[in-house]
Design an enzyme around this catalytic site. Structure first.
Site, PDB file in Angstrom:
ATOM      1  N   ASP A 149       0.850  -1.195   0.000  1.00  0.00           N
ATOM      2  CA  ASP A 149       0.000   0.000   0.000  1.00  0.00           C
ATOM      3  C   ASP A 149       0.883   1.241   0.000  1.00  0.00           C
ATOM      4  OD1 ASP A 149      -2.864   1.031   0.366  1.00  0.00           O
ATOM      5  OD2 ASP A 149      -1.742   2.118   1.908  1.00  0.00           O
ATOM      6  N   ILE A 150       0.493   2.235  -0.801  1.00  0.00           N
ATOM      7  CA  ILE A 150       1.254   3.497  -0.866  1.00  0.00           C
ATOM      8  C   ILE A 150       0.868   4.359   0.335  1.00  0.00           C
ATOM      9  CG2 ILE A 150       1.743   5.537  -2.261  1.00  0.00           C
ATOM     10  CD1 ILE A 150       0.949   3.928  -4.737  1.00  0.00           C
ATOM     11  N   GLU A 194      -4.771   2.334  -4.360  1.00  0.00           N
ATOM     12  CA  GLU A 194      -3.308   2.342  -4.268  1.00  0.00           C
ATOM     13  C   GLU A 194      -2.768   1.071  -3.626  1.00  0.00           C
ATOM     14  OE1 GLU A 194      -4.777   4.164  -0.420  1.00  0.00           O
ATOM     15  OE2 GLU A 194      -5.390   4.051  -2.511  1.00  0.00           O
TER      16      GLU A 194
END
Length: 988
Positions: free
Chosen positions: A355-356, A398
């Site tokens: 995950d960003i 994301e």
């Protein structure tokens, strides 16, 4: 015959004619005595009876008569009138004998006897009964005896007679060509199959040396002087040779390709008596293979097109358009298959949720378009660290899901950490105003107890949540946190309750100096961290090479310099297709080792001025190696004066990868392709040049493994032309298409030809006569220059020997030496051996070198040239005045002759700068004891001015064009003794 003649002259050889003659003399003398006695007694009746008995009983006597002194016959026996034929003087002869008969001291009459001819009645009987007839018999008998012996000897020496006919008949039944050779390599037997293949009758082949047939060598290795034919190797070393490929040009103007096997024939004493050679004609097989390859390529092309279309359809259905990863539906499907397969096989399976961090703030502050760019960059970086067999999908927004098959947790952690580090250190975000982007990752294993993929994703998601909760930008494994007790919650509650506030607020005991020290320590730590971040931003952690982003900065600098200096810059995009195969079979660690070893090999073959980047930076901008992605490299070549060196680098790369890399005990063949873009031909922008090199690489890979392609069509055409020219050069060496021309060099003071310069010409079958300038660069880059240069040197010395004997023993020939020959340790030995072979003094040979050649290796060149000079060979420095050398360097080298470059001859007169330069070179060279030669003399005005400047020698089109040896010989004979004060014009 000689012995018989000597015996005849000494009288010791029996002679029938001599015996007959003596017998006739004796008969006549006895008869004369008897008749004389009878005449004294007047017993004439007895004379007549005796004569009658003598004639009738002796076949050698034809007739006889007694003629009285008055001419009247007293007695006649036989046809005396017919046989008695004497000359006009009535002188007796060997067939007509007269004996006088005396009575009372007076001649009463004569006895006339007619004998048969001494040697017979005809020529045949004369020859038969004479000594010369005997001689003729001996000669004829000896001749027939000699012919009989010669015929028997020739039968014994006939090569075809060595092999029995039944063996030849057996060999004739074979479809494979067969030769049996003797110890000298001569053909003793050739079966019908071989004679048909080479279009030569079997009888005409017998006794010929097989090596002198019209063979054509098929590789550069076979062009070496010491390369032996397979049968020669069998005869000399008694070795069996197998599968040697040779071409044969028959009289039918077609070429046959043979696979040759050769075995020695050993006698009882274990000595080689000959060789058995077989010739397998594979011409048709190779032609069919080419056709089959073409069909397969067409089939493969069709299959690829179908596959491409299917992939396009599949991509539309399964691939997320933004990232190129699987969409969630496809991810679920493939994850399920991998999960079930791992359960069945008991293999490992790992799920990573990525995950960003703070992605919502990116969208809020910079917009969704920038957010999409961040997602795409994270996608690219993630893909570089993963295998093709790994399953990667965009889980939502994301967040990504990575599924790794057949991999242990330690390797998975390294991959996750590498992705995290590369994302954090990327600098592309700076273009959007973002300082840094980080990601958090959570990992779960199939062995963690999940019953399906949703369970694995859930556990990995919990580990991801733990990473985000504990500071983000980190990797967490679910297995490591699953067993933690509630002590972590206790610590968190204590921190939240403020129990540590007292410690923080207790400032009474804080030491200011300690605080300052801590601050400095933190500043130093921060500085180190910044350097580390910068390093990770620009360098690949696996190889220590620059990454794509770091190279792009160096490329910009190189372009900036090239703009100012007018140089070229080239980008080579190199792909190693073997990387994925190693990754899939031997794993990630082996694949990385493969890349590291490949990078070292590339580094080792770059030219000595090339600089390979590493963790400590670079020492120049001449060239640079960079890692592009998991299986490829970029090579930056800067400060190029022209594009030709690029081809040389490409050839050296392919040559280096001809040898397999050894990875974990396995020999790995390195399949590669190269794409090239060039500044300023293709573009002026660094990013575009990188992209164009990649596009050229894609086209090269589509053409097949081992291909190279330039982005520029013009440069690509030049590259292909150079490859063709190299192939033509190999053929030219095989078929002796080269010829040495000679250009005269004239002694200005005495107006005579003092020497010739040997200049190479190529009789190209399609392009006509080519000068060395048209192909010498390709010859140097391909390594063929050593073979060609050695041939020119030998031919020139051979011609020098002829002219010394026929014209003048003072004539010299000047031969140009290439840079490769100057670096060749065996040059001195070659020169000396050729001079000795043709009995040419060392002083008659001049070797020409250029300034640029000696500047490449000053010490090495000086050492080699000193050896040659000390032995007596003269050294000439060509094109002086336009390179790097100075008179200071001339003192370091044993230079005998300085050749002023032709560029100084234009408009030379008393008022120009060129005149001052030429005058300075002449005066300084003469003070240093050197002879000065002016090149490029094309007008009478230039020649006369050089004479005024007291230049020693001149060379140019005014005095003579380069010409074949026959024309040069005529000019030499005509002008060598000229003394007129006029300039010599050989062209006339």
């Amino acid at each position: 015959m000689s012995i018989l003649l000597i015996g005849q002259s000494l009288g010791i050889v029996p002679d029938k004619s001599h015996s007959l003659l003596e017998n006739r003399k004796n008969i006549t003398e006895i008869l004369a005595i008897q008749f004389a006695l009878a005449a004294e007694k007047n017993d004439f009746i007895q004379i007549e009876k005796t004569l009658n008995i003598l004639v009738n009983r002796n076949l050698d006597i034809l007739s006889g008569a007694v003629r009285k002194s008055d001419g009247v016959f007293f007695a006649v026996v036989g046809a005396h009138d017919e046989y008695w034929q004497i000359n006009e003087n009535n002188a007796p002869s060997l067939t007509h004998i007269q004996v006088p008969i005396f009575q009372d001291d007076q001649i009463w009459g004569v006895v006339e006897i007619s004998f048969a001819p001494l040697l017979g009645n005809n020529l045949l009987e004369e020859i038969k009964n004479s000594f010369w007839g005997f001689m003729l018999f001996v000669a004829v008998s000896g001749l027939f005896g000699h012919l009989l012996m010669l015929k028997r000897a020739l039968k014994e020496l006939d090569p075809s007679g060595v092999v029995p006919q039944r063996i030849k008949s057996a060999f004739d039944t074979l479809t494979e060509g067969i030769l049996i050779l003797d110890e000298q390599g001569r053909i003793l037997l050739a079966n019908n199959a071989f004679s048909q293949k080479v279009a030569l009758p079997s009888d005409s082949l017998i006794g010929k040396e097989v090596s002198k047939l019209n063979w054509e060598k098929s590789s550069v290795e076979q062009l070496k002087e010491d390369w032996p034919y397979p049968w020669a190797e069998s005869l000399k070393k008694r070795k069996i040779q197998t599968r040697i490929r040779l071409n044969f040009n028959s009289t039918r103007q077609d070429k046959s390709i043979f696979m040759i096997n050769s075995a020695p024939i050993l006698g009882n004493d274990n000595q080689c008596k000959g060789a058995l050679v077989t010739f397998d004609d594979v011409t048709e097989i190779e032609e069919n293979n080419l056709k089959l390859d073409l069909m397969l390529k067409n089939l493969e092309s069709s299959r690829n097109e179908i596959s491409r279309q299917n992939n396009e359809l599949k991509k539309l259905a399964e691939i997320d358009p933004l990232t190129g990863f699987y969409n969630r539906r496809a991810l679920t499907s493939y994850f399920n298959e991998a999960f079930n397969l791992s359960r069945e096989q008991g293999s490992n399976l790992i799920c990573i949720m990525l995950d960003i961090d703070h992605f919502k703030s990116v969208n809020d502050n910079y917009g969704h378009q920038v957010g999409d760019e961040v997602i795409k960059l994270v996608t690219i970086i993630s893909r570089e660290s993963l295998r093709d067999t790994d399953i990667v999908g965009r889980y939502g927004g994301e967040e990504f899901c990575l599924v790794l098959l057949n991999i242990d947790i330690e390797t998975a952690l390294k991959i996750a950490e590498r992705i995290r580090t590369n994302v954090m250190n990327a600098t592309t975000y700076h273009a959007f105003g973002i300082e840094r982007v980080t990601i958090s990752l959570g990992i779960s294993l199939i062995t963690d107890g999940a019953q399906d993929i949703n369970g694995m994703i859930d556990l990995a998601d919990k580990a991801l949540y733990y990473s985000k909760k504990n500071g983000r930008n980190r990797v967490t494994v679910w297995r490591d946190i699953a067993q933690e007790d509630s002590s972590a919650d206790t610590v968190d509650n204590a921190e939240k309750s403020g129990t540590s506030v007292a410690v923080v607020n207790d400032t009474a005991n804080i030491d200011i100096n300690q605080l300052i020290g801590k601050i400095k320590e933190l500043e130093q730590l921060n500085e180190k961290q910044q350097k580390l971040i910068e390093h990770h931003t620009s360098y690949d952690s696996g190889t220590g090479l620059l990454n794509r982003f770091g190279l792009q900065e160096r490329l910009k600098t190189a372009i900036s310099y090239a703009t100012r200096s007018g140089c070229y810059v080239a980008i080579l995009s190199l792909s190693l297709n073997s990387y994925q195969r190693v990754y899939n079979t031997l794993g990630y660690e082996a694949a990385e080792k493969f890349i590291v070893d490949a990078s070292r090999r590339i580094s080792s073959i770059l030219r000595t001025t090339d600089v390979v980047s590493s963790g400590t930076g670079t020492t120049g901008l001449d060239s640079m190696l960079s890692r592009k992605n998991e299986s490829g490299f970029y090579i930056l070549l800067s400060e190029l004066k022209r594009s030709e060196p690029i081809t040389q680098i490409i050839n050296r790369i392919y040559l280096a990868f001809n040898q397999a890399l050894i990875i974990e005990g396995f020999n790995i063949n390195t399949d590669s392709a190269i794409g090239v873009s060039i500044y300023p031909i293709d573009d002026l922008n660094a990013a575009n040049l990188l992209s164009y090199a990649d596009l050229a690489l894609n086209n090269a890979e589509s053409s097949g493994i081992g291909k190279c392609q330039f982005y520029s069509k013009e440069i690509n055409h030049q590259y292909l032309s150079e490859i063709q020219l190299e192939s033509d050069l190999i053929r030219a060496i095989e078929q002796s298409e080269f010829e040495v021309f000679y250009q005269p060099i004239v002694d200005i003071e005495h107006n005579v030809i003092s020497k010739f310069e040997a200049l190479l010409r190529w009789h190209h079958p399609e392009k006509g006569i080519l000068t060395a300038a048209d192909f010498i660069g390709v010859a140097e880059r391909s390594g063929l220059i050593l073979h060609i240069g050695d041939w020119v040197l030998r031919e020139a010395i051979k011609q020098l020997a002829i002219w010394r004997k026929e014209v003048s023993d003072e004539i010299q020939i000047s031969v140009n030496i290439s840079a490769a020959q100057l670096q060749f340790e065996g040059l001195v030995g070659k020169v000396i051996s050729y001079l000795r072979e043709y009995e040419v003094p060392l002083k008659n040979l001049v070797l020409e070198i250029t300034e640029s050649m000696i500047m490449q290796s000053i010490e090495g060149s000086a050492q080699l040239l000193n050896k040659l000079h000390d032995m007596g060979v003269q050294i000439a420095l060509d094109d002086f005045g336009v390179g790097y050398a100075s008179f200071q360097y001339l003192q370091k080298f044993p230079i005998d002759i300085v050749k002023i470059d032709r560029s100084f001859m234009s408009d030379i007169n008393e008022d120009t700068d060129n005149n001052a330069i030429v005058l300075a070179i002449i005066e300084m060279s003469k003070k240093m004891g050197m002879t000065v030669v002016a090149e490029g003399v094309e007008t009478e005005k230039q020649f006369k001015h050089l004479c005024k400047l007291k230049c020693d020698e001149a060379q140019g089109y005014l005095l003579g064009h380069p010409m074949p040896k026959e024309h040069a010989y005529s000019a030499l004979k005509r002008l060598n003794l000229a003394t007129e004060r006029q300039f010599v014009v050989v062209n006339q």
